[in-house]
Write a protein that holds these residues in place. Structure first.
Motif, PDB file in Angstrom:
ATOM      1  N   GLY A 127       7.511   7.425 -17.641  1.00 45.73           N
ATOM      2  CA  GLY A 127       7.991   6.984 -16.164  1.00 45.73           C
ATOM      3  C   GLY A 127       6.810   6.834 -15.483  1.00 45.73           C
ATOM      4  O   GLY A 127       6.658   5.840 -14.611  1.00 45.73           O
ATOM      5  N   SER A 128       5.849   7.783 -15.367  1.00 50.77           N
ATOM      6  CA  SER A 128       4.735   7.682 -14.680  1.00 50.77           C
ATOM      7  C   SER A 128       3.931   6.587 -15.019  1.00 50.77           C
ATOM      8  O   SER A 128       3.466   5.883 -13.943  1.00 50.77           O
ATOM      9  N   PHE A 129       3.682   6.393 -16.220  1.00 45.59           N
ATOM     10  CA  PHE A 129       3.050   4.810 -16.451  1.00 45.59           C
ATOM     11  C   PHE A 129       3.573   3.673 -16.134  1.00 45.59           C
ATOM     12  O   PHE A 129       2.920   2.737 -15.811  1.00 45.59           O
ATOM     13  N   LEU A 130       4.854   3.656 -16.310  1.00 44.22           N
ATOM     14  CA  LEU A 130       5.414   2.353 -15.739  1.00 44.22           C
ATOM     15  C   LEU A 130       5.382   2.106 -14.459  1.00 44.22           C
ATOM     16  O   LEU A 130       5.384   1.126 -13.871  1.00 44.22           O
ATOM     17  N   GLY A 131       5.556   3.540 -13.767  1.00 45.61           N
ATOM     18  CA  GLY A 131       5.256   3.340 -12.237  1.00 45.61           C
ATOM     19  C   GLY A 131       4.001   2.918 -11.809  1.00 45.61           C
ATOM     20  O   GLY A 131       3.705   2.161 -10.900  1.00 45.61           O
ATOM     21  N   PHE A 132       2.845   3.407 -12.417  1.00 46.76           N
ATOM     22  CA  PHE A 132       1.590   2.929 -12.437  1.00 46.76           C
ATOM     23  C   PHE A 132       1.307   1.524 -12.610  1.00 46.76           C
ATOM     24  O   PHE A 132       0.989   0.729 -11.901  1.00 46.76           O
ATOM     25  N   THR A 154       8.723  18.601 -25.429  1.00 39.25           N
ATOM     26  CA  THR A 154       8.021  17.354 -26.006  1.00 39.25           C
ATOM     27  C   THR A 154       8.588  16.122 -25.711  1.00 39.25           C
ATOM     28  O   THR A 154       7.920  15.352 -25.095  1.00 39.25           O
ATOM     29  N   ASN A 155       9.879  16.001 -26.014  1.00 41.59           N
ATOM     30  CA  ASN A 155      10.640  14.619 -25.724  1.00 41.59           C
ATOM     31  C   ASN A 155      10.706  14.586 -24.260  1.00 41.59           C
ATOM     32  O   ASN A 155      10.603  13.190 -23.746  1.00 41.59           O
ATOM     33  N   LYS A 156      11.084  15.435 -23.517  1.00 46.91           N
ATOM     34  CA  LYS A 156      11.121  15.414 -22.058  1.00 46.91           C
ATOM     35  C   LYS A 156       9.780  15.088 -21.418  1.00 46.91           C
ATOM     36  O   LYS A 156       9.682  14.276 -20.362  1.00 46.91           O
ATOM     37  N   ALA A 157       8.731  15.711 -21.770  1.00 50.81           N
ATOM     38  CA  ALA A 157       7.390  15.362 -21.202  1.00 50.81           C
ATOM     39  C   ALA A 157       7.055  14.124 -21.745  1.00 50.81           C
ATOM     40  O   ALA A 157       6.644  13.368 -20.799  1.00 50.81           O
ATOM     41  N   MET A 158       7.349  13.423 -22.817  1.00 51.58           N
ATOM     42  CA  MET A 158       6.889  12.085 -23.330  1.00 51.58           C
ATOM     43  C   MET A 158       7.663  11.118 -22.392  1.00 51.58           C
ATOM     44  O   MET A 158       7.010  10.132 -21.807  1.00 51.58           O
ATOM     45  N   ARG A 159       8.898  11.385 -22.079  1.00 42.61           N
ATOM     46  CA  ARG A 159       9.745  10.803 -21.280  1.00 42.61           C
ATOM     47  C   ARG A 159       9.104  10.586 -19.798  1.00 42.61           C
ATOM     48  O   ARG A 159       9.237   9.456 -19.292  1.00 42.61           O
ATOM     49  N   THR A 199       1.061  -1.200  -0.074  1.00 42.88           N
ATOM     50  CA  THR A 199       0.041  -0.082   0.003  1.00 42.88           C
ATOM     51  C   THR A 199       0.888   1.217  -0.125  1.00 42.88           C
ATOM     52  O   THR A 199       0.546   2.209  -0.690  1.00 42.88           O
ATOM     53  N   VAL A 200       1.944   1.334   0.830  1.00 45.90           N
ATOM     54  CA  VAL A 200       2.801   2.541   0.867  1.00 45.90           C
ATOM     55  C   VAL A 200       3.471   2.557  -0.479  1.00 45.90           C
ATOM     56  O   VAL A 200       3.550   3.483  -1.173  1.00 45.90           O
ATOM     57  N   LEU A 201       4.077   1.385  -0.875  1.00 44.56           N
ATOM     58  CA  LEU A 201       4.833   1.478  -2.513  1.00 44.56           C
ATOM     59  C   LEU A 201       3.920   1.804  -3.622  1.00 44.56           C
ATOM     60  O   LEU A 201       4.334   2.457  -4.336  1.00 44.56           O
ATOM     61  N   ASP A 202       2.687   1.648  -3.475  1.00 41.48           N
ATOM     62  CA  ASP A 202       1.571   1.894  -4.568  1.00 41.48           C
ATOM     63  C   ASP A 202       1.493   3.445  -4.546  1.00 41.48           C
ATOM     64  O   ASP A 202       1.361   4.026  -5.562  1.00 41.48           O
ATOM     65  N   TYR A 203       1.961   4.215  -3.484  1.00 43.62           N
ATOM     66  CA  TYR A 203       2.010   5.701  -3.684  1.00 43.62           C
ATOM     67  C   TYR A 203       3.358   6.252  -3.913  1.00 43.62           C
ATOM     68  O   TYR A 203       3.419   7.286  -4.714  1.00 43.62           O
ATOM     69  N   ILE A 204       4.436   5.364  -3.667  1.00 37.59           N
ATOM     70  CA  ILE A 204       5.907   5.876  -4.084  1.00 37.59           C
ATOM     71  C   ILE A 204       6.287   5.435  -5.362  1.00 37.59           C
ATOM     72  O   ILE A 204       7.109   6.167  -6.090  1.00 37.59           O
ATOM     73  N   VAL A 205       5.755   4.351  -5.797  1.00 40.17           N
ATOM     74  CA  VAL A 205       6.397   3.826  -7.083  1.00 40.17           C
ATOM     75  C   VAL A 205       6.161   4.586  -8.254  1.00 40.17           C
ATOM     76  O   VAL A 205       7.044   4.932  -8.996  1.00 40.17           O
ATOM     77  N   PRO A 206       4.809   5.105  -8.631  1.00 38.73           N
ATOM     78  CA  PRO A 206       4.506   6.235  -9.617  1.00 38.73           C
ATOM     79  C   PRO A 206       5.371   7.422  -9.515  1.00 38.73           C
ATOM     80  O   PRO A 206       5.576   7.937 -10.520  1.00 38.73           O
ATOM     81  N   ILE A 207       5.275   7.806  -8.355  1.00 42.32           N
ATOM     82  CA  ILE A 207       6.203   9.141  -8.119  1.00 42.32           C
ATOM     83  C   ILE A 207       7.528   8.987  -8.708  1.00 42.32           C
ATOM     84  O   ILE A 207       8.302   9.689  -9.253  1.00 42.32           O
ATOM     85  N   TYR A 208       8.164   7.703  -7.991  1.00 39.36           N
ATOM     86  CA  TYR A 208       9.561   7.608  -8.366  1.00 39.36           C
ATOM     87  C   TYR A 208       9.701   7.285  -9.892  1.00 39.36           C
ATOM     88  O   TYR A 208      10.718   7.742 -10.637  1.00 39.36           O
ATOM     89  N   GLY A 209       8.723   6.647 -10.625  1.00 36.62           N
ATOM     90  CA  GLY A 209       8.974   6.364 -12.079  1.00 36.62           C
ATOM     91  C   GLY A 209       9.110   7.724 -12.740  1.00 36.62           C
ATOM     92  O   GLY A 209       9.666   7.944 -13.653  1.00 36.62           O
ATOM     93  N   THR A 210       8.224   8.799 -12.311  1.00 37.19           N
ATOM     94  CA  THR A 210       8.034  10.014 -12.977  1.00 37.19           C
ATOM     95  C   THR A 210       9.441  10.782 -12.734  1.00 37.19           C
ATOM     96  O   THR A 210       9.819  11.373 -13.904  1.00 37.19           O
ATOM     97  N   LYS A 211       9.865  10.777 -11.455  1.00 36.73           N
ATOM     98  CA  LYS A 211      11.030  11.411 -11.046  1.00 36.73           C
ATOM     99  C   LYS A 211      12.252  10.944 -11.722  1.00 36.73           C
ATOM    100  O   LYS A 211      13.137  11.439 -12.440  1.00 36.73           O
ATOM    101  N   ARG A 212      12.247   9.533 -11.688  1.00 38.40           N
ATOM    102  CA  ARG A 212      13.242   8.851 -12.495  1.00 38.40           C
ATOM    103  C   ARG A 212      13.653   9.056 -13.744  1.00 38.40           C
ATOM    104  O   ARG A 212      14.642   9.179 -14.573  1.00 38.40           O
ATOM    105  N   PHE A 213      12.630   9.289 -14.485  1.00 36.95           N
ATOM    106  CA  PHE A 213      12.472   9.481 -15.949  1.00 36.95           C
ATOM    107  C   PHE A 213      12.415  11.151 -16.199  1.00 36.95           C
ATOM    108  O   PHE A 213      12.091  11.371 -17.272  1.00 36.95           O
ATOM    109  N   GLY A 214      12.945  11.880 -15.188  1.00 38.06           N
ATOM    110  CA  GLY A 214      12.883  13.275 -15.343  1.00 38.06           C
ATOM    111  C   GLY A 214      11.722  14.385 -15.229  1.00 38.06           C
ATOM    112  O   GLY A 214      11.745  15.422 -15.560  1.00 38.06           O
ATOM    113  N   GLY A 215      10.648  13.670 -14.540  1.00 31.77           N
ATOM    114  CA  GLY A 215       9.379  14.512 -14.405  1.00 31.77           C
ATOM    115  C   GLY A 215       9.401  15.463 -13.353  1.00 31.77           C
ATOM    116  O   GLY A 215      10.520  15.315 -12.475  1.00 31.77           O
ATOM    117  N   THR A 216       8.575  16.255 -13.127  1.00 32.04           N
ATOM    118  CA  THR A 216       8.408  17.320 -12.295  1.00 32.04           C
ATOM    119  C   THR A 216       7.121  17.286 -11.294  1.00 32.04           C
ATOM    120  O   THR A 216       6.336  16.264 -11.675  1.00 32.04           O
TER     121      THR A 216
END
Length: 158
Positions: A130-135, A121-126, A62-79
């Motif tokens: 990351g968000s999608f893979l985290g989800f 666009t490239n950075k936003a798509m990346r 349950t805790v990881l479910d909140y952390i993993v998508p955020i981590y995926g987004t940040k890992r792929f350069g997200g804000t």
């Protein structure tokens, strides 16, 4: 009374699996409650160490479910806007475009969030990827936890 507890346990297990895909329902905790219903019947006695182990797994997933998508987004350069966009996209997609909106919503939401943050666009798509893979990773973790609990439910029921 045992029949009622067993039926409630089955219903909670099924709702728990559905909760793996629906962000409104916390899937693993609901499945764990289903297992507890079975534990309190006179028909079976699930060992306490099994229940404690599954409770810890439930909390961790349950805790990881909140952390993993955020981590995926940040890992792929997200804000932060990408993370928020992903969450909002998930909710909108779930209600307006089921069942595919649950998958496509976070991707589109993260992309829109990143574009609003001024990313190219490239950075936003990346970041959206990351968000999608985290989800997907979070959903997979929840599914595994719920199926493990369903396995124990069936084993101790019969």
């Amino acid at each position: 009374m045992d029949i009622l507890l067993i039926v409630l346990g089955i219903v909670f297990m099924l709702v728990g699996v559905a909760g793996c895909f629906l962000p409104i329902l916390p899937g693993p905790p609901i499945s764990f409650l289903g297992l507890l219903f079975l534990h309190f019947t006179a028909r079976t006695d699930i060992p306490e160490d099994t229940l404690w182990t599954l409770a810890l797994i439930t909390v961790a997933v349950t805790v990881l479910d909140y952390i993993v998508p955020i981590y995926g987004t940040k890992r792929f350069g997200g804000t932060k806007k990408g993370v928020w966009g992903s969450t909002i996209g998930l909710i909108i997609g779930m209600f307006f475009f089921p069942p595919f909106g649950i998958i496509i919503g976070p991707l589109v939401g993260a992309f829109v969030g990143e574009m609003s943050a001024g990313q190219d666009t490239n950075k936003a798509m990346r970041s959206a990827l990351g968000s999608f893979l985290g989800f997907l990773a979070g959903t997979l973790l929840k599914l595994i936890a719920c199926f493990v609990m369903a396995y124990y439910f069936i084993i101790y029921l019969f």
